[in-house]
Scaffold this active site. Structure first.
Site, short mmCIF file in Angstrom:
data_model
loop_
_atom_site.label_atom_id
_atom_site.label_comp_id
_atom_site.label_asym_id
_atom_site.label_seq_id
_atom_site.Cartn_x
_atom_site.Cartn_y
_atom_site.Cartn_z
N CYS A 108 52.70 41.64 45.99
CA CYS A 108 51.55 40.74 46.02
C CYS A 108 50.65 41.27 47.11
O CYS A 108 50.96 41.14 48.29
CB CYS A 108 51.96 39.29 46.32
SG CYS A 108 50.51 38.23 46.47
N CYS A 111 48.97 38.17 49.27
CA CYS A 111 49.79 37.36 50.18
C CYS A 111 51.26 37.64 49.93
O CYS A 111 51.74 38.71 50.26
CB CYS A 111 49.44 35.89 50.07
SG CYS A 111 49.20 35.30 48.38
N SER A 112 51.98 36.71 49.32
CA SER A 112 53.42 36.94 49.13
C SER A 112 53.92 36.25 47.87
O SER A 112 55.04 35.77 47.83
CB SER A 112 54.19 36.43 50.35
OG SER A 112 53.90 35.06 50.54
N CYS A 113 53.08 36.20 46.83
CA CYS A 113 53.51 35.57 45.58
C CYS A 113 54.75 36.31 45.07
O CYS A 113 54.80 37.54 45.07
CB CYS A 113 52.39 35.60 44.55
SG CYS A 113 50.93 34.69 45.13
FE FE Z 1 50.65 35.99 47.00
#
Ligand code: FE
Length: 206
Positions: A108, A111-113
């Protein structure tokens, strides 16, 4: 893990989700609004029940059941939900299948999906800026750092997750696994294999 309420020396090691749950627990318990045992059950869900073993089950079924694999390819959200696994509303899953020619890698960049409903909480490196940028710029170099050196002829396809769409890599089924049951196959499927920074374990390595 069911934690001991008198033991706080592990607090610094909690991941952010568990830390938030712990903080809420303290406040709500002090207000007399919740039963700590009920909160323990929630914490335990995130720490032990929702984890890569769920994704591993999906992969093992795809390896064993061509019809399920086909469904997973066409509509991963529905195929995964059929196993009693579901994500939050609005999240759709896409399964990306490794082939002899193509290796898939998930990141991602924004961000951190992460496909948390099948893999649990993301590893720290998944959220790190170097991984997020380099996975796109130099995927082969990133994979080498994970000790995964693919043939030069293997195409690496990078999938950028979003809040709406989460990817699950279906690794190649290892050789020498024809006689294994789904449960035995699932043990070969690591978290990293389902992110694409690894491949499934050989049966003798599991
Ligand atoms: Fe994300």
């Amino acid at each position: 893990m069911a934690h001991d309420h008198d033991d706080h020396h592990h607090d610094n090691e909690l991941d952010p989700m568990a830390a938030r749950v712990r903080a809420l627990e303290t406040i709500l318990t002090q207000k007399g609004l919740v039963d700590p045992a009920a909160i323990d059950a929630i914490v335990e869900t995130y720490e032990t029940k929702v984890g890569p073993h769920i994704g591993a089950k999906v992969v093992a079924k795809a390896w064993s059941d061509p019809q399920f694999a086909d469904w997973l390819k066409r509509d991963a959200t529905a195929a995964i939900a059929s196993l009693g696994i579901s994500g939050r509303q609005g999240e759709h899953m896409q399964a990306v299948f490794n082939t002899a020619d193509t290796h898939n890698l998930v990141v991602c960049t924004l961000c951190s999906c992460y496909p948390w409903s099948v893999l649990g909480l993301p590893p720290v490196w998944y959220k790190s800026p170097p991984y997020r940028s380099r996975a796109v710029i130099d995927p082969r170099g990133v994979l080498a750092e994970f000790d995964l050196v693919l043939p030069e002829t293997t195409n690496i396809r990078v999938w950028d997750s979003t809040a709406e769409l989460r990817y699950l890599v279906i690794p190649l089924r290892p050789d020498g696994t024809d006689a294994l049951s789904e449960a035995q196959l699932a043990k070969l499927v690591t978290r990293d294999a389902m992110i694409g920074t690894g491949i499934a374990l050989a049966p003798e390595a599991a």
